[in-house]
Scaffold this active site. Sequence first.
Site, PDB file in Angstrom:
ATOM      1  N   GLY A  73       0.789  -1.222   0.000  1.00  0.00           N
ATOM      2  CA  GLY A  73       0.000   0.000   0.000  1.00  0.00           C
ATOM      3  C   GLY A  73       0.821   1.270   0.000  1.00  0.00           C
ATOM      4  N   VAL A  75       0.584   5.597   1.497  1.00  0.00           N
ATOM      5  CA  VAL A  75       0.779   6.291   2.768  1.00  0.00           C
ATOM      6  C   VAL A  75      -0.536   6.364   3.538  1.00  0.00           C
ATOM      7  CG1 VAL A  75       0.358   8.584   1.744  1.00  0.00           C
ATOM      8  CG2 VAL A  75       1.717   8.379   3.847  1.00  0.00           C
ATOM      9  N   THR A  76      -0.437   6.258   4.868  1.00  0.00           N
ATOM     10  CA  THR A  76      -1.586   6.480   5.732  1.00  0.00           C
ATOM     11  C   THR A  76      -1.116   7.185   6.994  1.00  0.00           C
ATOM     12  OG1 THR A  76      -3.613   5.497   6.609  1.00  0.00           O
ATOM     13  CG2 THR A  76      -1.552   4.309   7.035  1.00  0.00           C
ATOM     14  N   TYR A  77      -2.085   7.497   7.839  1.00  0.00           N
ATOM     15  CA  TYR A  77      -1.798   8.218   9.089  1.00  0.00           C
ATOM     16  C   TYR A  77      -2.311   7.404  10.270  1.00  0.00           C
ATOM     17  CZ  TYR A  77      -2.364  11.560  12.904  1.00  0.00           C
ATOM     18  OH  TYR A  77      -2.321  12.173  14.129  1.00  0.00           O
ATOM     19  N   SER A 138      -8.467   1.749   7.057  1.00  0.00           N
ATOM     20  CA  SER A 138      -7.421   1.473   6.062  1.00  0.00           C
ATOM     21  C   SER A 138      -6.803   0.108   6.352  1.00  0.00           C
ATOM     22  CB  SER A 138      -6.351   2.565   6.108  1.00  0.00           C
ATOM     23  OG  SER A 138      -6.928   3.842   5.895  1.00  0.00           O
ATOM     24  N   GLY A 140      -3.380  -2.588   5.302  1.00  0.00           N
ATOM     25  CA  GLY A 140      -2.116  -2.874   4.627  1.00  0.00           C
ATOM     26  C   GLY A 140      -1.430  -4.041   5.311  1.00  0.00           C
ATOM     27  N   LEU A 152      -4.800  -3.354  10.136  1.00  0.00           N
ATOM     28  CA  LEU A 152      -5.866  -2.395   9.848  1.00  0.00           C
ATOM     29  C   LEU A 152      -5.820  -1.220  10.821  1.00  0.00           C
ATOM     30  CD1 LEU A 152      -8.565  -2.496  12.009  1.00  0.00           C
ATOM     31  CD2 LEU A 152      -8.410  -4.864  11.260  1.00  0.00           C
ATOM     32  N   ALA A 153      -6.409  -0.105  10.374  1.00  0.00           N
ATOM     33  CA  ALA A 153      -6.535   1.084  11.211  1.00  0.00           C
ATOM     34  C   ALA A 153      -7.958   1.605  11.069  1.00  0.00           C
ATOM     35  CB  ALA A 153      -5.528   2.147  10.786  1.00  0.00           C
ATOM     36  N   CYS A 169      -3.781   6.613   1.237  1.00  0.00           N
ATOM     37  CA  CYS A 169      -3.708   5.367   0.473  1.00  0.00           C
ATOM     38  C   CYS A 169      -3.476   5.620  -1.012  1.00  0.00           C
ATOM     39  CB  CYS A 169      -4.974   4.530   0.680  1.00  0.00           C
ATOM     40  SG  CYS A 169      -5.343   4.243   2.426  1.00  0.00           S
TER      41      CYS A 169
END
Length: 215
Positions: A73, A75-77, A138, A140, A152-153, A169
């Site tokens: 995946g 980028v995420t926060y 999200s 990944g 997961l988040a 994402c």
Amino acid sequence: MVANTLIIRHLGSQPYETVWHAMQNFTDTRDDQQPDELWLVEHPPVFTQGQAGKAEHLLATGDIPVVQVDRGGQVTYHGPGQLVAYPLLNLRRRKLGVRDLVTQIEQSLVDLLARYQVEAAAKCDAPGVYVNERKVASLGLRIRKGCSFHGLALNVDMDLSPFLRINPCGYAGLEMVQTADIGGPRTVEEAARHLSEIFPQRLGYQAIVEKEGLD
């Protein structure tokens, strides 16, 4: 019995890199006699960039650190008020494919929100869980030695503004939402309690052992 046992660890708030390296170590050193685990945690503010991540999706990260990681995946926060769950599963032992695991994770969150009469859905072309086209969770993963880590988040009750500093994402303009604003769980603890029931049921675990912290 080991194959049907899931240890659920409640880690509280932990630095991202500490937990990431612990996941790597767990995966690299485990054997077929070791039970699967599910780690539930909150992280201080951090952006994580997946293996395929492109710098163009980092718009204005400012004072929030960016960590290059070994999951799939973009980028995420992660930040306080978000439930992060890491399924550390021996997929070969469970005869579970990666796509099947993704589906079970997504459907666990759909089931969780359904308990609150919130209609959520997954998308086949964009992993995660959505409510009215807005992303609430999200996803990944990384698979190594036939075992999964990362995970997961779920946005529960957090400051969503850091998502505006990135293309979440890899999707420009993707709107994020959180469960507290749509009639779902209002605390991370509440969301974690439901996930701790739903996820093991979906995967067919018979014995659940809950622990605090890493030992």
